[in-house]
Design a protein around this motif. Structure first.
Motif, PDB file in Angstrom:
ATOM      1  N   LYS A   1      -6.106   3.227  -1.160  1.00  0.00           N
ATOM      2  CA  LYS A   1      -4.658   3.430  -1.055  1.00  0.00           C
ATOM      3  C   LYS A   1      -4.339   4.377   0.091  1.00  0.00           C
ATOM      4  CE  LYS A   1      -0.815   5.280  -3.837  1.00  0.00           C
ATOM      5  NZ  LYS A   1      -0.566   6.491  -3.055  1.00  0.00           N
ATOM      6  N   HIS A   2      -5.086   5.491   0.179  1.00  0.00           N
ATOM      7  CA  HIS A   2      -4.852   6.459   1.252  1.00  0.00           C
ATOM      8  C   HIS A   2      -5.246   5.866   2.602  1.00  0.00           C
ATOM      9  CE1 HIS A   2      -3.863  10.363  -0.785  1.00  0.00           C
ATOM     10  NE2 HIS A   2      -4.153   9.597  -1.814  1.00  0.00           N
ATOM     11  N   GLU A   3      -6.350   5.107   2.624  1.00  0.00           N
ATOM     12  CA  GLU A   3      -6.826   4.519   3.881  1.00  0.00           C
ATOM     13  C   GLU A   3      -5.799   3.547   4.448  1.00  0.00           C
ATOM     14  OE1 GLU A   3      -9.428   3.953   7.015  1.00  0.00           O
ATOM     15  OE2 GLU A   3      -9.626   5.388   5.367  1.00  0.00           O
ATOM     16  N   LEU A   4      -5.193   2.756   3.556  1.00  0.00           N
ATOM     17  CA  LEU A   4      -4.220   1.756   3.989  1.00  0.00           C
ATOM     18  C   LEU A   4      -2.815   2.310   4.068  1.00  0.00           C
ATOM     19  CD1 LEU A   4      -5.492  -1.238   1.812  1.00  0.00           C
ATOM     20  CD2 LEU A   4      -5.860  -0.889   4.255  1.00  0.00           C
ATOM     21  N   ASP A   5      -2.649   3.560   3.581  1.00  0.00           N
ATOM     22  CA  ASP A   5      -1.334   4.212   3.567  1.00  0.00           C
ATOM     23  C   ASP A   5      -0.321   3.374   2.816  1.00  0.00           C
ATOM     24  OD1 ASP A   5       1.156   5.378   5.926  1.00  0.00           O
ATOM     25  OD2 ASP A   5       0.405   6.305   4.087  1.00  0.00           O
ATOM     26  N   LEU A   6      -0.744   2.879   1.652  1.00  0.00           N
ATOM     27  CA  LEU A   6       0.151   2.058   0.850  1.00  0.00           C
ATOM     28  C   LEU A   6       1.225   2.913   0.197  1.00  0.00           C
ATOM     29  CD1 LEU A   6      -2.455  -0.180  -1.008  1.00  0.00           C
ATOM     30  CD2 LEU A   6      -1.083  -0.773   0.987  1.00  0.00           C
ATOM     31  N   PRO A   7       2.449   2.436   0.119  1.00  0.00           N
ATOM     32  CA  PRO A   7       3.466   3.186  -0.614  1.00  0.00           C
ATOM     33  C   PRO A   7       3.096   3.254  -2.085  1.00  0.00           C
ATOM     34  CG  PRO A   7       4.272   0.998  -0.058  1.00  0.00           C
ATOM     35  CD  PRO A   7       2.952   1.175   0.655  1.00  0.00           C
ATOM     36  N   GLU A   8       3.607   4.234  -2.785  1.00  0.00           N
ATOM     37  CA  GLU A   8       3.176   4.478  -4.160  1.00  0.00           C
ATOM     38  C   GLU A   8       3.458   3.306  -5.083  1.00  0.00           C
ATOM     39  OE1 GLU A   8       3.077   8.184  -7.175  1.00  0.00           O
ATOM     40  OE2 GLU A   8       3.466   8.362  -5.063  1.00  0.00           O
ATOM     41  N   ASP A   9       4.625   2.754  -5.001  1.00  0.00           N
ATOM     42  CA  ASP A   9       4.911   1.557  -5.798  1.00  0.00           C
ATOM     43  C   ASP A   9       6.135   0.894  -5.188  1.00  0.00           C
ATOM     44  OD1 ASP A   9       5.891   0.791  -9.241  1.00  0.00           O
ATOM     45  OD2 ASP A   9       5.363  -0.470  -7.549  1.00  0.00           O
ATOM     46  N   ARG A  10       5.898   0.012  -4.257  1.00  0.00           N
ATOM     47  CA  ARG A  10       7.010  -0.696  -3.640  1.00  0.00           C
ATOM     48  C   ARG A  10       6.816  -2.201  -3.783  1.00  0.00           C
ATOM     49  NH1 ARG A  10       8.853   3.362  -4.498  1.00  0.00           N
ATOM     50  NH2 ARG A  10       9.933   4.849  -3.145  1.00  0.00           N
ATOM     51  N   ARG A  11       6.098  -2.594  -4.852  1.00  0.00           N
ATOM     52  CA  ARG A  11       5.922  -4.020  -5.097  1.00  0.00           C
ATOM     53  C   ARG A  11       7.269  -4.666  -5.388  1.00  0.00           C
ATOM     54  NH1 ARG A  11       2.006  -3.623  -9.995  1.00  0.00           N
ATOM     55  NH2 ARG A  11       3.217  -1.725 -10.239  1.00  0.00           N
ATOM     56  N   HIS A  12       8.153  -3.892  -5.993  1.00  0.00           N
ATOM     57  CA  HIS A  12       9.472  -4.404  -6.350  1.00  0.00           C
ATOM     58  C   HIS A  12      10.535  -3.387  -5.919  1.00  0.00           C
ATOM     59  CE1 HIS A  12       6.638  -6.154  -9.398  1.00  0.00           C
ATOM     60  NE2 HIS A  12       7.203  -7.234  -8.943  1.00  0.00           N
ATOM     61  N   GLU A  13      11.661  -3.913  -5.526  1.00  0.00           N
ATOM     62  CA  GLU A  13      12.755  -3.052  -5.057  1.00  0.00           C
ATOM     63  C   GLU A  13      13.213  -2.119  -6.170  1.00  0.00           C
ATOM     64  OE1 GLU A  13      17.313  -3.458  -3.308  1.00  0.00           O
ATOM     65  OE2 GLU A  13      16.205  -5.234  -3.985  1.00  0.00           O
ATOM     66  N   ARG A  14      13.446  -0.860  -5.808  1.00  0.00           N
ATOM     67  CA  ARG A  14      13.952   0.120  -6.768  1.00  0.00           C
ATOM     68  C   ARG A  14      15.462   0.250  -6.613  1.00  0.00           C
ATOM     69  NH1 ARG A  14      10.625   3.669  -9.422  1.00  0.00           N
ATOM     70  NH2 ARG A  14       8.401   3.370  -9.039  1.00  0.00           N
ATOM     71  N   VAL A  15      16.147   0.297  -7.742  1.00  0.00           N
ATOM     72  CA  VAL A  15      17.611   0.435  -7.727  1.00  0.00           C
ATOM     73  C   VAL A  15      18.017   1.496  -8.742  1.00  0.00           C
ATOM     74  CG1 VAL A  15      17.983  -1.965  -7.023  1.00  0.00           C
ATOM     75  CG2 VAL A  15      17.887  -1.393  -9.458  1.00  0.00           C
ATOM     76  N   ALA A  16      19.204   2.055  -8.543  1.00  0.00           N
ATOM     77  CA  ALA A  16      19.759   3.010  -9.498  1.00  0.00           C
ATOM     78  C   ALA A  16      20.595   2.233 -10.520  1.00  0.00           C
ATOM     79  CB  ALA A  16      20.632   4.036  -8.783  1.00  0.00           C
ATOM     80  N   PRO A  17      20.317   2.385 -11.815  1.00  0.00           N
ATOM     81  CA  PRO A  17      21.065   1.622 -12.825  1.00  0.00           C
ATOM     82  C   PRO A  17      22.499   2.120 -12.959  1.00  0.00           C
ATOM     83  CG  PRO A  17      19.656   3.218 -13.893  1.00  0.00           C
ATOM     84  CD  PRO A  17      19.325   3.287 -12.430  1.00  0.00           C
ATOM     85  N   ARG A  18      23.381   1.222 -13.376  1.00  0.00           N
ATOM     86  CA  ARG A  18      24.779   1.625 -13.589  1.00  0.00           C
ATOM     87  C   ARG A  18      24.897   2.561 -14.786  1.00  0.00           C
ATOM     88  NH1 ARG A  18      25.741  -3.855 -12.249  1.00  0.00           N
ATOM     89  NH2 ARG A  18      25.909  -4.441 -14.445  1.00  0.00           N
ATOM     90  N   ASN A  19      24.030   2.355 -15.782  1.00  0.00           N
ATOM     91  CA  ASN A  19      24.025   3.226 -16.949  1.00  0.00           C
ATOM     92  C   ASN A  19      22.694   3.966 -16.978  1.00  0.00           C
ATOM     93  OD1 ASN A  19      24.391   4.476 -19.412  1.00  0.00           O
ATOM     94  ND2 ASN A  19      23.823   2.670 -20.609  1.00  0.00           N
ATOM     95  N   PRO A  20      22.616   5.162 -16.387  1.00  0.00           N
ATOM     96  CA  PRO A  20      21.321   5.837 -16.237  1.00  0.00           C
ATOM     97  C   PRO A  20      20.816   6.555 -17.481  1.00  0.00           C
ATOM     98  CG  PRO A  20      23.050   7.188 -15.293  1.00  0.00           C
ATOM     99  CD  PRO A  20      23.699   5.907 -15.731  1.00  0.00           C
ATOM    100  N   LEU A  21      21.657   6.748 -18.485  1.00  0.00           N
ATOM    101  CA  LEU A  21      21.240   7.503 -19.673  1.00  0.00           C
ATOM    102  C   LEU A  21      20.403   6.628 -20.600  1.00  0.00           C
ATOM    103  CD1 LEU A  21      24.518   9.467 -20.443  1.00  0.00           C
ATOM    104  CD2 LEU A  21      22.571  10.157 -19.043  1.00  0.00           C
TER     105      LEU A  21
END
Length: 205
Positions: free
Chosen positions: A109-129
């Protein structure tokens, strides 16, 4: 007690066979006086680990560390370093095999400098609680910072150990990382978009 613990540590000959991996991962460790301190791993093998930290105990002291991506590691402090300490890892053969696999993944992971978890797009939920539940039934209010089909980052006052199984809303997963204000969770299975939308994107009535 220290002598008995040392019997389970790998011998000097065994330790030479372990390949050290230079990584930059964080965690915390507990000394025999039960005090806990933050640390950063400098390098690690299935038989040894070197930490950078502000607090150092005494050689021969037993240490319990909780390391991001690795989990719980026990060992005995072998020597002090300029800015930390080194310890021998006490583990079964099965545990060492698991450590070797984890370290190989981290090295790649460090050798390839892979992002921590970007397999899927991250979004902020409308209801975060939401509510985080542990396997023993304890529940904690939390706020979702962002989420994807494979995991979520949440603000929460408690810090379950890396690898602990949890349920966020109705999504089962495990804790994979700690950060300043909370934890990151990886879901047990990749979720369907409509499931996430139904769980986290409905406004409260």
């Amino acid at each position: 007690m220290k002598a008995a613990a040392t019997l389970n540590a790998p011998s000097r000959v065994e330790r030479r066979t372990f390949q050290r991996v230079r990584v930059k991962i964080y965690g915390r460790f507990m000394l025999e006086d039960l005090s806990e301190h933050p640390c950063q791993v400098i390098d690690m093998s299935p038989g040894n680990v070197s930490f950078r930290c502000d607090r150092v105990g005494e050689p021969g002291e037993k240490v319990i560390a909780y390391i991001d991506h690795i989990g719980r590691v026990e060992g005995v402090m072998t020597r002090r370093l300029a800015d930390g300490f080194a310890m021998t890892v006490i583990a079964s053969e099965r545990k060492r095999d698991k450590l070797a696999a984890q370290l190989t993944w981290l090295a790649n992971k460090h050798e390839l400098d892979l992002p921590e978890d970007r397999r899927h797009e991250r979004v902020a939920p409308r209801n975060p609680l939401s509510v985080l539940q542990l396997m023993d039934g304890r529940q904690y209010q939390c706020r979702i910072i962002d989420l994807s089909l494979s995991g979520a980052a949440i603000e929460i006052d408690v810090r379950p150990a890396i690898g602990v199984q949890v349920v966020l809303g109705a999504m089962r997963g495990q804790v994979v990382r700690h950060f300043e204000d909370g934890i990151a969770i990886e879901f047990a299975v990749v979720q369907r978009p409509e499931m996430l939308d139904a769980e986290f994107n409905q406004q409260n009535a």
